[in-house]
Design an enzyme around this catalytic site. Structure first.
Site, PDB file in Angstrom:
ATOM      1  N   ARG A  56     -44.030 -43.662  34.763  1.00  0.00           N
ATOM      2  CA  ARG A  56     -43.915 -42.372  34.099  1.00  0.00           C
ATOM      3  C   ARG A  56     -45.301 -41.755  33.882  1.00  0.00           C
ATOM      4  NH1 ARG A  56     -42.951 -42.722  29.368  1.00  0.00           N
ATOM      5  NH2 ARG A  56     -42.869 -44.966  28.999  1.00  0.00           N
ATOM      6  N   LYS A 198     -35.199 -40.344  32.518  1.00  0.00           N
ATOM      7  CA  LYS A 198     -35.730 -40.252  31.170  1.00  0.00           C
ATOM      8  C   LYS A 198     -35.727 -38.829  30.634  1.00  0.00           C
ATOM      9  CE  LYS A 198     -36.485 -44.548  30.170  1.00  0.00           C
ATOM     10  NZ  LYS A 198     -35.616 -45.226  29.183  1.00  0.00           N
ATOM     11  N   HIS A 217     -32.629 -45.860  22.203  1.00  0.00           N
ATOM     12  CA  HIS A 217     -33.198 -46.494  23.392  1.00  0.00           C
ATOM     13  C   HIS A 217     -32.909 -47.982  23.275  1.00  0.00           C
ATOM     14  CE1 HIS A 217     -36.957 -47.643  25.911  1.00  0.00           C
ATOM     15  NE2 HIS A 217     -35.926 -47.425  26.694  1.00  0.00           N
ATOM     16  N   SER A 235     -39.786 -50.728  27.764  1.00  0.00           N
ATOM     17  CA  SER A 235     -39.731 -51.337  29.088  1.00  0.00           C
ATOM     18  C   SER A 235     -40.520 -52.641  29.108  1.00  0.00           C
ATOM     19  CB  SER A 235     -40.309 -50.377  30.134  1.00  0.00           C
ATOM     20  OG  SER A 235     -39.534 -49.216  30.233  1.00  0.00           O
ATOM     21  N   LYS A 239     -34.652 -55.836  27.457  1.00  0.00           N
ATOM     22  CA  LYS A 239     -33.361 -55.227  27.144  1.00  0.00           C
ATOM     23  C   LYS A 239     -32.335 -55.483  28.234  1.00  0.00           C
ATOM     24  CE  LYS A 239     -34.199 -50.926  26.694  1.00  0.00           C
ATOM     25  NZ  LYS A 239     -35.480 -51.004  27.397  1.00  0.00           N
ATOM     26  N   THR A 240     -32.716 -55.154  29.464  1.00  0.00           N
ATOM     27  CA  THR A 240     -31.781 -55.295  30.583  1.00  0.00           C
ATOM     28  C   THR A 240     -31.433 -56.756  30.823  1.00  0.00           C
ATOM     29  OG1 THR A 240     -32.678 -53.302  31.614  1.00  0.00           O
ATOM     30  CG2 THR A 240     -31.440 -54.804  33.019  1.00  0.00           C
ATOM     31  N   ASP A 254     -29.694 -49.364  28.647  1.00  0.00           N
ATOM     32  CA  ASP A 254     -30.908 -48.652  28.229  1.00  0.00           C
ATOM     33  C   ASP A 254     -30.698 -47.531  27.218  1.00  0.00           C
ATOM     34  OD1 ASP A 254     -33.759 -48.464  28.569  1.00  0.00           O
ATOM     35  OD2 ASP A 254     -33.444 -46.606  29.648  1.00  0.00           O
ATOM     36  N   ARG A 319     -38.544 -51.521  40.522  1.00  0.00           N
ATOM     37  CA  ARG A 319     -37.290 -51.172  39.852  1.00  0.00           C
ATOM     38  C   ARG A 319     -36.107 -51.231  40.817  1.00  0.00           C
ATOM     39  NH1 ARG A 319     -37.178 -50.007  34.128  1.00  0.00           N
ATOM     40  NH2 ARG A 319     -39.332 -49.589  33.528  1.00  0.00           N
TER      41      ARG A 319
END
Length: 529
Positions: A56, A198, A217, A235, A239-240, A254, A319
């Site tokens: 990003r 995003k 988030h 990130s 989480k994932t 997410d 990713r």
């Protein structure tokens, strides 16, 4: 730009000679290969690269300041302002530019799995692979829904169009502009597809609280007994990975909303980091990457086209984008009840935070507002080593409103639904980054499992004398000494120094929250400097 002019601009995109509307995944794959935008991998996924921008670009993101946003946006470094005229001029330039492209791709869908609160969206893409990405990440409408679909927000993405900062009012050639008045997101100068995802999340973080819905988030899953868990974190914190549990059904990885009905996924897919991905460690994610999925900046072996998930030569921020339908044990539609357990995830590079601790409500509010983690390599341009960072609500880059807006809503819901909250450190143990080691995933999974099963709600704890956190004395499947950070360090003096340094950073960061109660402010680290 008035409503008539805006409508005209959209119509110009819709009148493109080669507008490709809502192509299926196979059709898009054919386009991508024919246009040489990507490569077909052995798994069936499309592999694409994003050039020099592999993460990003937060410094290139702006919100249009107008009567809709002037008094409500939390203006500053995160939410930079741009004037209406600059947006309008650049919007016209981008539309004119896209009109001259050989083809233009359009996706229509939704953000928000709860039909009571979903946002109809449309995405115009210069690249076919970005359109496939959008199709994987957002919620696809049924044929009947598509007949009556009316977009509530439009994304226009032109990665090869570069801005002129001196003329266009941007910071660089790259721009991510959001106009809540025009209900337009304008993206250019970057091929990193995550900006598309995003930007819509940021839009939902503006719109949902207006309907008394907490936008979050976080990832979410549900157990066999219907118990719901949320996993907050930036990130790279897990989480994932942690929400992809074979014994629990995935709601989403997410982005979620929490309404009076319960939790719902904002997306229709997953955008998973796949650095060092293996079938053994993360089978759900590994097996989900198949035909129709998109691999971003992953290296392929030249002959076999097998992905090499250990290769970081392009970026550590590799990713994979895939639809939720590629996972077997999901909740469909992606809605569930109210959370029983909340997990705050941090990847602490100092190696001093406990691997798991039980939080009071006040501590939960303190750590939610703090949003501490170590920014990991690759998630943003220019980040090559972990850096201590505080991101309010574990999602500051995507929050248009003041953090207190989201924090107050979370506190109310923790009270209302008697939700248990834990802080879990997936970062370093036995020393800081460069000395210690990353916490074993098997240990983290065991701790999270115990928390979700309720085993830690009344477990014996010991209090950390610097951070004031209650640490469980025993967790099945985890060596007792791992639970106490100081015991894992060879140099106890070095631990004390590192822990006190981190405590001071917490206090310095929290000074920005001037209106919180003393109970919340005093729930932070005990060290006062």
């Amino acid at each position: 730009m008035n409503a008539v002019e805006q409508s005209k601009m959209i119509k110009e995109l819709l009148s493109h000679d080669n507008l490709q509307n809502n192509l299926s995944a196979p059709q898009l794959v054919e386009k991508i290969l024919g246009r040489e935008e990507g490569t077909l991998s052995a798994s069936g996924a499309i592999r694409a690269t994003t050039g020099k921008y592999t993460g990003r670009s937060p410094k290139d993101k702006f919100i249009v300041r107008d009567e809709t946003t002037r008094d409500v946006i939390d203006w500053g470094i995160v939410n930079q302002e741009i004037d209406e005229a600059s947006f309008d001029n650049l919007y016209k330039k981008v539309v004119d530019y896209l009109k001259d492209r050989n083809e233009l791709y359009r996706f229509q869908g939704y953000a928000g799995a709860d039909t009571n609160y979903r946002l109809p969206i449309e995405v115009f893409n210069e690249y076919a692979w970005h359109n496939l990405f959008s199709r994987q990440l957002f919620i696809e409408p049924t044929k009947e829904e598509l007949k009556t679909h009316q977009s509530g927000f439009t994304v226009v993405s032109a990665p090869t169009y570069k801005a002129d900062p001196e003329i266009d009012g941007t910071n660089s050639e790259t721009f991510i502009l959001v106009s809540f008045k025009q209900r337009i997101v304008l993206i250019g100068g970057t091929e990193y597809a995550g900006e598309i995802k995003k930007s819509i999340f940021s839009v939902m973080n503006f719109l949902l609280p207006q309907r008394d819905i907490l936008s979050m988030h976080c990832s979410a899953n549900v157990g066999q007994e219907g118990d719901v868990a949320l996993f907050f974190g930036l990130s790279g914190t897990g989480k994932t990975t942690l929400s992809a549990d074979p014994y629990r059904r995935l709601i989403g990885d997410d982005e979620h909303g929490w309404s009076t009905n319960g939790v719902f996924n904002i997306e229709g897919g997953c955008y998973a980091k796949c650095i060092n991905l293996s079938q053994e460690k993360e089978p759900q994610i590994y097996d989900a990457i198949r035909f129709g999925s998109v691999l971003e900046n992953v290296i392929l072996h030249e002959e076999s086209r097998q992905p090499d998930y250990d290769d970081t030569s392009l970026t550590e921020n590799t990713r994979a984008a895939y639809t939720l339908n590629n996972i077997d044990n999901i909740v469909s539609p992606s809605v569930a009840g109210h959370p029983n357990t909340i997990i705050f995830l941090t990847a602490d590079a100092s190696g001093t935070l406990p691997p798991i601790s039980r939080l009071t409500k006040e501590q939960a509010m303190y750590h939610f507002l703090s949003g501490y983690t170590s920014k990991l390599a690759g998630t943003e341009r220019g980040v090559t080593d972990p850096q201590a960072t505080f991101s309010a609500c574990f999602g500051s880059p995507f929050l248009p409103l003041k953090p207190a807006t989201y924090a107050e809503m979370l506190g109310e819901k923790i009270d209302l639904y008697n939700t248990s909250v834990f802080l879990v450190n997936t970062g370093w143990t036995g020393g800081s980054y460069g000395i210690g080691k990353r916490m074993k995933l098997s240990y983290t999974r065991a701790m999270v499992h115990s928390a979700l099963e309720g085993e830690l709600n009344s477990a014996e704890t010991t209090s950390d004398d610097i951070f004031g956190l209650e640490i469980p004395m025993h967790v099945p499947g985890v060596p007792d000494e791992v639970l106490i950070p100081k015991q894992t360090w060879d140099d106890k003096g070095a631990y004390e120094k590192e822990a006190q340094t981190l405590a001071m950073k917490f206090h310095e960061n929290f000074k920005q929250f001037t209106h919180v109660s003393d109970a919340i402010r005093n729930a932070g680290p005990l060290y006062r400097g």
